[in-house]
Design a protein around this motif. Structure first.
Motif, PDB file in Angstrom:
ATOM      1  N   CYS A 147       0.848  -1.193   0.000  1.00 50.86           N
ATOM      2  CA  CYS A 147       0.000   0.000   0.000  1.00 50.86           C
ATOM      3  C   CYS A 147       0.891   1.254   0.000  1.00 50.86           C
ATOM      4  CB  CYS A 147      -0.893  -0.011   1.241  1.00 50.86           C
ATOM      5  SG  CYS A 147      -1.718   1.569   1.525  1.00 50.86           S
ATOM      6  N   GLN A 194       0.094   4.159   0.749  1.00 50.16           N
ATOM      7  CA  GLN A 194      -0.275   5.086   1.833  1.00 50.16           C
ATOM      8  C   GLN A 194       0.402   4.703   3.153  1.00 50.16           C
ATOM      9  OE1 GLN A 194      -2.131   7.605   0.787  1.00 50.16           O
ATOM     10  NE2 GLN A 194      -2.705   6.676  -1.171  1.00 50.16           N
ATOM     11  N   CYS A 195       0.226   3.413   3.546  1.00 55.27           N
ATOM     12  CA  CYS A 195       0.726   3.020   4.871  1.00 55.27           C
ATOM     13  C   CYS A 195       1.792   1.926   4.794  1.00 55.27           C
ATOM     14  CB  CYS A 195      -0.430   2.565   5.753  1.00 55.27           C
ATOM     15  SG  CYS A 195      -1.133   0.992   5.227  1.00 55.27           S
ATOM     16  N   CYS A 207      -6.292  -1.502   0.414  1.00 52.75           N
ATOM     17  CA  CYS A 207      -5.469  -1.848   1.559  1.00 52.75           C
ATOM     18  C   CYS A 207      -6.386  -2.240   2.713  1.00 52.75           C
ATOM     19  CB  CYS A 207      -4.618  -0.642   1.941  1.00 52.75           C
ATOM     20  SG  CYS A 207      -3.680  -0.895   3.445  1.00 52.75           S
ATOM     21  N   CYS A 247      -5.287   0.419   6.051  1.00 53.71           N
ATOM     22  CA  CYS A 247      -5.793   1.793   6.117  1.00 53.71           C
ATOM     23  C   CYS A 247      -7.083   1.967   5.316  1.00 53.71           C
ATOM     24  CB  CYS A 247      -4.722   2.784   5.646  1.00 53.71           C
ATOM     25  SG  CYS A 247      -4.355   2.687   3.886  1.00 53.71           S
TER      26      CYS A 247
HETATM   27 ZN   LIG Z   1      -2.682   1.165   3.583  1.00 57.58          ZN
END
Ligand SMILES: [Zn+2]
Length: 153
Positions: free
Chosen positions: A115, A117-118, A140, A143
């Motif tokens: 992912c 983002q995280c 994901c 998140c």
């Molecule tokens: Zn994520």
């Protein structure tokens, strides 16, 4: 002269991914400059990818505009070369990094999808086709954010 062209072309980005230059995408295969013409050879990422026409026009526009200032010929020709076919291997490391930071998981040979983002590996495939045919849509599970994966090919 070639270097000047190359330098100017770093300004041209993928119309869908503004952080990725065509150079980092590996689309620009050859640059030739003679007395009165610049010839740029490109290989489309996906045949029939509508973005390619935009890219071609962008290359012509930027070279005509910026080239004039540094004394380059104002005639610009873009040649499309289909063979060898473009592969995601041609995306530079810098390009892959830019993709990831932009929120798109870059092509991964190992098939390891993280992912953006995280950075969790706990992800699931939602659809083989994301925002464009070149990408798959993932979600994901950590998140809960959806994200695109730039498919290998
Ligand atoms: Zn994520």
């Amino acid at each position: 002269m070639k270097n000047k062209v190359k330098q100017i072309l770093t300004q041209v980005t993928d119309p869908e991914i503004p952080v990725l230059s065509l150079d980092d995408l590996g689309v620009i295969r050859n640059i030739e400059v003679n007395d009165n013409e610049i010839i740029v050879t490109i290989t489309p990422t996906y045949s029939g990818c509508p973005a390619m026409e935009v890219m071609e026009q962008d290359i012509i526009d930027v070279l005509k505009k910026e080239g004039r200032r540094v004394g380059l010929p104002t005639k610009v020709t873009v040649i499309t070369q289909l063979s060898p076919a473009w592969t995601t291997d041609w995306i530079t490391e810098k390009g892959k990094k830019a993709l990831f930071e932009y929120g798109i998981m870059p092509p991964s040979k190992k098939g390891e999808i993280i992912c953006p983002q995280c950075k969790s590996k706990n992800v699931e495939l939602l659809s083989q086709f994301g925002s464009t045919a070149c990408k798959a849509l993932y979600k994901c599970k950590e998140c809960l954010e959806p994200f695109d994966y730039f498919k290998c090919h």
